[in-house]
Design an enzyme around this catalytic site. Structure first.
Site, short mmCIF file in Angstrom:
data_model
loop_
_atom_site.label_atom_id
_atom_site.label_comp_id
_atom_site.label_asym_id
_atom_site.label_seq_id
_atom_site.Cartn_x
_atom_site.Cartn_y
_atom_site.Cartn_z
N GLY A 145 -3.45 10.56 14.18
CA GLY A 145 -2.80 10.62 12.89
C GLY A 145 -3.72 11.31 11.90
CG HIS A 352 15.24 -3.99 -12.17
ND1 HIS A 352 14.44 -2.89 -12.41
CD2 HIS A 352 16.52 -3.55 -12.33
CE1 HIS A 352 15.21 -1.84 -12.67
NE2 HIS A 352 16.47 -2.22 -12.63
CD GLU A 377 3.53 17.26 3.89
OE1 GLU A 377 2.80 18.11 3.37
OE2 GLU A 377 4.77 17.31 3.86
#
Length: 394
Positions: A145, A352, A377
């Site tokens: 990765g 909220h 990325e």
């Protein structure tokens, strides 16, 4: 127009961006399009993990699938500033749509445009930029990765072509792409200088998409494996020079990180807009909660963080349009925009209250979608490595 100043290092021009009339009009048109074509479908696509095939075709028709490419290759001929505007406005409504467009433009199509031959550009970029075809870009593997140089997918010469074997993972658009750019090892002894890039078309024997990932957020975008089993491709599908696939990928990521910064801006802006609206409407103790100082300070921090992220992102976009190297600026924009976007979406849920935790309000979806921005990325940790390396060079 933009007023130029010198940054503290005195090395690169920084700019305070002021939109042109054309850029303002572009923003309005994309905002109207998103409200009309995307907003009514957001939760249905999200709940079903449904890839919006028809919408992607429509995005191609209006020029967003090739926004940064010249008209002679089927593109819209616009710059990275306009590209950021487009990704931001799409992502403000649905980050899934933003990342589909971003991955297609700045990774898959851009790699072919930057490293490809004229023949490859005409064959592939014209179809990708027009929206006729959809693109995917394959660098990441299950075991590599952040350590992209640890990839194990191989490409071996055989006769007049190449044979690919291996798996790629977490590939955006993987199941739906007509063309995939794949980075594979061609000479293990040379490390990252032994990587090469290849164009692989959908339907090539030995090539198929694998597992579709079931994700936390951005669920309407497709994320999947790409599997290569004795996949034979012709010699002309080598993209760029043999052994320079990794180097070209790093060039591609400079632009890709600007697009993830734009994705972050859009998701954060959507979350901020929703929170602002709610705090003006929600009444507690006899008045709107936006009148309480504790709420106002949250709003002030969110607005300031978002504006700072925009300045960094548009600086990188302007430099890209000017043909300047943006490795440092792209990494800074991506790092800061993604991390503050996570904070803004977190505060959006908090503002909220209990309603931020249910799907009747948009706060919870922005919260789920935004986390990818600090990972995709190049993680935040990788961005810090890039930034430190570039700063220490000076």
């Amino acid at each position: 127009m933009s007023a130029k100043i010198l940054d503290q290092a005195g090395a690169q021009p920084a700019q305070f961006h002021q939109y042109t009339d054309e850029q303002q009009q572009l923003r309005k048109e994309i905002r109207d399009f998103a409200a009309r074509e995307i907003a009514p479908n957001v939760m249905r696509w999200d709940e079903a993990s449904e890839f919006p095939v028809d919408l992607v075709k429509e995005l191609g028709r209006i020029g967003l699938m090739g926004i940064i490419f010249p008209p002679e290759y089927g593109g819209s001929g616009l710059g990275y500033v306009e590209y950021v505007i487009a990704i931001e406005e799409l992502s403000r409504v649905d980050g899934s749509v933003g990342i589909i467009v971003a991955s297609h433009n700045s990774l898959a199509t851009n790699h072919i445009f930057l490293a490809g031959t004229e023949e490859q550009r005409k064959k592939y970029v014209t179809r990708l930029a027009s929206g006729e075809w959809l693109g995917a870009w394959g660098l990441t593997e299950a075991g590599s990765g952040s350590d992209a140089g640890g990839a194990r997918t191989t490409a071996v010469k055989r006769g007049d072509g190449w044979v690919l074997n291996g798996n790629k993972t977490f590939i955006t658009n993987g199941h739906y792409a007509d063309v995939s750019v794949v980075i594979a090892v061609t000479d293990k002894s040379k490390g990252t200088h032994g990587f090469s890039a290849f164009v692989v078309e959908k339907g090539t024997p030995g090539f198929r998409p694998g597992k579709k990932e079931n994700k936390l957020g951005l669920r309407a975008s497709d994320t999947s494996e790409l599997i290569f089993e004795d996949c034979e491709i012709p010699a002309e599908n080598l993209l760029g020079k043999e052994g320079e696939g990794f180097i070209d990928s790093m060039r591609v990521l400079d632009g890709g990180r600007i697009s993830i910064a734009a994705l972050s801006l859009g998701i954060a802006q959507g979350a901020f807009d929703a929170a602002l609206k709610y705090t003006k409407e929600r009444k507690q103790f006899g008045k709107a909660i936006s009148e309480f100082q504790g709420i106002q300070w949250k709003i002030a921090d969110m607005a300031t963080q978002l504006d700072a992220a925009k300045l960094l992102t548009f600086r990188a976009a302007q430099m890209k349009d000017a043909g300047m190297k943006t490795t440092l600026e792209s990494a800074m924009a991506k790092l800061h925009a993604s991390e503050v976007a996570v904070k803004i979406c977190d505060e959006g849920v908090q503002l909220h209250g209990g309603y931020g935790f249910i799907k009747d309000y948009p706060a919870e979806k922005f919260y789920r979608d935004v986390k990818l921005c600090t990972i995709g990325e190049g993680t935040s940790e990788i961005q810090r490595m890039v930034i430190a390396r570039e700063v220490l060079k000076k």
